[in-house]
Design a protein around this motif. Structure first.
Motif, PDB file in Angstrom:
ATOM      1  N   LYS A   2      15.863 -17.505  -4.522  1.00 28.64           N
ATOM      2  CA  LYS A   2      16.528 -18.504  -5.358  1.00 28.64           C
ATOM      3  C   LYS A   2      16.049 -18.388  -6.796  1.00 28.64           C
ATOM      4  CE  LYS A   2      17.692 -23.401  -5.566  1.00 28.64           C
ATOM      5  NZ  LYS A   2      17.483 -24.744  -4.965  1.00 28.64           N
ATOM      6  N   LEU A   3      17.001 -18.278  -7.730  1.00 30.15           N
ATOM      7  CA  LEU A   3      16.683 -18.166  -9.146  1.00 30.15           C
ATOM      8  C   LEU A   3      17.366 -19.291  -9.911  1.00 30.15           C
ATOM      9  CD1 LEU A   3      17.249 -14.318  -9.512  1.00 30.15           C
ATOM     10  CD2 LEU A   3      15.042 -15.473  -9.695  1.00 30.15           C
ATOM     11  N   ASN A   4      16.677 -19.822 -10.923  1.00 27.52           N
ATOM     12  CA  ASN A   4      17.242 -20.878 -11.756  1.00 27.52           C
ATOM     13  C   ASN A   4      18.048 -20.225 -12.879  1.00 27.52           C
ATOM     14  OD1 ASN A   4      17.819 -23.320 -12.911  1.00 27.52           O
ATOM     15  ND2 ASN A   4      15.833 -23.553 -13.894  1.00 27.52           N
ATOM     16  N   ILE A   5      19.313 -20.039 -12.611  1.00 29.36           N
ATOM     17  CA  ILE A   5      20.163 -19.219 -13.481  1.00 29.36           C
ATOM     18  C   ILE A   5      20.750 -20.018 -14.628  1.00 29.36           C
ATOM     19  CG2 ILE A   5      22.359 -17.959 -13.528  1.00 29.36           C
ATOM     20  CD1 ILE A   5      21.674 -17.171 -10.584  1.00 29.36           C
ATOM     21  N   GLN A   6      20.741 -19.396 -15.808  1.00 28.06           N
ATOM     22  CA  GLN A   6      21.485 -19.898 -16.960  1.00 28.06           C
ATOM     23  C   GLN A   6      22.243 -18.725 -17.575  1.00 28.06           C
ATOM     24  OE1 GLN A   6      19.408 -22.193 -19.875  1.00 28.06           O
ATOM     25  NE2 GLN A   6      18.969 -23.871 -18.449  1.00 28.06           N
ATOM     26  N   GLY A  56      10.137 -17.227 -10.884  1.00 26.86           N
ATOM     27  CA  GLY A  56      10.294 -18.124  -9.757  1.00 26.86           C
ATOM     28  C   GLY A  56      10.411 -17.458  -8.406  1.00 26.86           C
ATOM     29  N   ILE A 110      17.257 -16.441 -16.793  1.00 26.05           N
ATOM     30  CA  ILE A 110      16.523 -17.339 -15.906  1.00 26.05           C
ATOM     31  C   ILE A 110      15.789 -18.362 -16.760  1.00 26.05           C
ATOM     32  CG2 ILE A 110      14.741 -17.512 -14.120  1.00 26.05           C
ATOM     33  CD1 ILE A 110      17.202 -15.930 -13.262  1.00 26.05           C
ATOM     34  N   GLN A 112      12.790 -20.853 -16.301  1.00 25.85           N
ATOM     35  CA  GLN A 112      11.730 -21.178 -15.346  1.00 25.85           C
ATOM     36  C   GLN A 112      10.508 -21.681 -16.102  1.00 25.85           C
ATOM     37  OE1 GLN A 112      12.040 -21.005 -12.058  1.00 25.85           O
ATOM     38  NE2 GLN A 112       9.928 -21.513 -11.522  1.00 25.85           N
ATOM     39  N   ASP A 113       9.987 -22.827 -15.692  1.00 27.78           N
ATOM     40  CA  ASP A 113       8.801 -23.416 -16.329  1.00 27.78           C
ATOM     41  C   ASP A 113       8.963 -23.511 -17.844  1.00 27.78           C
ATOM     42  OD1 ASP A 113       7.564 -23.617 -13.842  1.00 27.78           O
ATOM     43  OD2 ASP A 113       6.722 -21.600 -13.987  1.00 27.78           O
ATOM     44  N   ASN A 114      10.145 -23.972 -18.259  1.00 30.48           N
ATOM     45  CA  ASN A 114      10.461 -24.195 -19.675  1.00 30.48           C
ATOM     46  C   ASN A 114      10.456 -22.910 -20.506  1.00 30.48           C
ATOM     47  OD1 ASN A 114      10.867 -27.054 -19.616  1.00 30.48           O
ATOM     48  ND2 ASN A 114       8.642 -27.303 -19.439  1.00 30.48           N
ATOM     49  N   ARG A 116      12.520 -19.034 -21.071  1.00 31.59           N
ATOM     50  CA  ARG A 116      13.774 -18.340 -20.844  1.00 31.59           C
ATOM     51  C   ARG A 116      13.516 -16.838 -20.684  1.00 31.59           C
ATOM     52  NH1 ARG A 116      18.540 -20.498 -21.744  1.00 31.59           N
ATOM     53  NH2 ARG A 116      17.523 -22.185 -22.900  1.00 31.59           N
TER      54      ARG A 116
END
Length: 522
Positions: A2-6, A56, A110, A112-114, A116
């Motif tokens: 799972k990736l926090n995608i932007q 992540g 991505i 992650q933890d503030n 990019r």
């Protein structure tokens, strides 16, 4: 996995309306959507757990099929559309026009933890910017990139990171020496990680085309997403942006000079707006201290990108970026004022860096300049290994005579017999100066050694080491890749188990392909 995608770049900047994946000129766009070429039989050679954690992912993720398929380009991350950036650049001082990601495909961003991160595959196939090339990469260059990006990070040098190194299962045709004898090599893919891959040349492209609308759009986007500390408005905002890039570029170059790193291809399209080292092609570390050395065969004649010229080239490249940003400011004077501070600021930063390398904690302006200038001259008298010299210099004591001090660093000479009586006298005089200088210090010998060893690495990725790992990997043996990766995580530590790598370049590597100079062929 799972990736926090932007997808900020593709959401906010103009896309190429054409989906044709053929080499062509792309107008009024920042990127083209493009799919990676499916590898026939990908396999993972190595991955960095630390970089995986940054975005992540866990060790279990690294071992999964999802990881293998995603970072080889076999499958696309749901909710993303891979793309290649377009940019221009000056190559070896000459305007080259449109360039772009010719063998790099950006997967996604991505958050992650503030922080990019952009994930980019190098060697995953052609794009509209591949020109006459195929968009692929071979194992040898991919090993060099993967190991070096991570080695530079642990050395404390601003750099892209490398998540993974994979075989594609396909063969790639390359002419390694550009001599008309191409041969098939193993194809490979590296996943590079950086805040973004926006370059000086990204702005040059729109300025050269007088596309001021997209020049401003790209600049505003870059400041908003990647320079949030800039709160000024209007023209001042663009000047603050340029000032920030100049400062981070300067700091990066000082780090290069500190460790003896030579990039080899400081074209404006290889200069990051983040002040990080990108595009590891024909790089190298100084073996003997030679300011005129370049690792790039293409640069052999003019040596534009030689070690000693890197600060000047950084400034030259900043002038090109200033020219590109000029249309947003319409006043050359404030840009010139910023540029005029570079040389003075660099000299100050360089002097402080060299003081630290020599263990001089109390600044003594006149004495320090003499000691440093004398040293950089005498290091060139006979072949002297830069890494070994500075590391062993920390063992010199305040009470040591010049002869004892010279004996302590003598292992750094490639051939001590080359030192004639005149050369020895020069060294004795320098060590007399150095002894006088360190005796002005209040710190103990032990404290000084600790300070020096914290910035003078014991281990660097010498070209012959990289080549040894490449030769083994060609035979399916990845032991050295793993060994060097672990070794270079702690370049300032003693690491007795790896002492054999604290050594000069062996004679067999002096002229061996891949160990002395390299081409851009990959």
């Amino acid at each position: 996995m799972k990736l926090n995608i932007q997808n900020s770049l593709t959401d906010q900047l103009p896309a190429d309306p054409s989906s044709i994946n053929n080499p062509r000129q792309v107008e009024h766009a920042c990127f083209s959507y493009v799919q990676p070429k499916q590898p026939s039989n990908p396999s993972l050679i190595h991955a960095s757990e630390e970089v995986a954690n940054l975005i992540g992912l866990s060790q279990d993720d690294i071992l999964s099929n999802d990881f293998l398929n995603t970072f080889s380009g076999k499958t696309i991350i749901p909710g993303t559309k891979p793309y290649a950036l377009v940019y221009a650049g000056h190559q070896f001082g000459n305007w080259a026009g449109q360039l772009g990601d010719g063998r790099a495909i950006n997967l996604t961003e991505i958050f992650q933890d503030n922080k990019r991160y952009t994930l980019q595959l190098k060697g995953a196939g052609p794009t509209p910017y591949s020109r006459t090339a195929d968009g692929f990469a071979v194992l040898r260059s991919s090993i060099r990139e993967h190991l070096c990006a991570e080695a530079m990070h642990y050395l404390g040098v601003p750099t892209t990171r490398s998540l993974s190194l994979m075989l594609s299962g396909d063969e790639v045709l390359r002419d390694i020496l550009y001599n008309g004898n191409p041969a098939y090599e193993k194809g490979a893919i590296v996943c590079r990680v950086a805040p973004s891959f926006i370059r000086f040349g990204s702005f040059e492209l729109f300025a050269a085309r007088n596309d001021l609308k997209n020049l401003q759009l790209l600049t505003d986007y870059t400041i908003k997403l990647h320079f949030p500390e800039i709160e000024s408005e209007g023209i001042l905002k663009y000047l603050d942006f340029f000032q920030a890039i100049m400062q981070s570029t300067l700091e990066m170059i000082v780090h290069w000079q500190r460790i003896g790193f030579v990039h080899g291809v400081m074209n404006t399209d290889n200069m990051s707006i983040h002040g990080i080292t990108i595009d590891y092609g024909p790089y190298g570390w100084l073996e003997d201290y030679n300011p005129n050395w370049t690792p790039n065969t293409t640069d052999r004649q003019h040596k534009r990108y030689r070690f000693g010229n890197q600060p000047e080239i950084a400034l030259w490249n900043l002038y090109q970026l200033a020219n590109a940003l000029y249309p947003l400011i319409n006043d050359a004077k404030p840009l010139e004022n910023i540029l005029n501070t570079f040389s003075v600021d660099y000299q100050s930063a360089y002097l402080n860096m060299m003081r630290n390398k020599l263990g001089l904690a109390l600044p003594k302006e006149e004495e320090d300049s003499v000691v440093i200038e004398s040293l950089t001259e005498i290091l060139q008298v006979v072949e002297t290994d830069m890494t070994l010299f500075f590391r062993n210099l920390s063992t010199v004591l305040k009470v040591d005579s010049p002869k004892i001090a010279l004996d302590k660093i003598a292992v750094a000479f490639y051939n001590e017999k080359d030192l004639n009586e005149s050369d020895l006298n020069k060294w004795y005089i320098w060590f007399e100066q150095y002894s006088n200088r360190i005796n002005l210090e209040t710190q103990t010998d032990s404290e000084r050694a600790q300070q020096m060893n914290a910035i003078n690495p014991k281990y660097v990725l010498r070209n012959y080491m990289a080549q040894l790992s490449i030769d083994a990997a060609d035979k399916g043996d990845y032991t050295l890749i793993n060994e060097f990766f672990e070794l270079l995580k702690k370049p300032y530590d003693e690491q007795p188990d790896y002492e054999k790598w604290f050594a000069k370049r062996p004679d067999w590597a002096r002229d061996k392909v891949g160990c002395s100079m390299l081409s851009c062929s990959s």
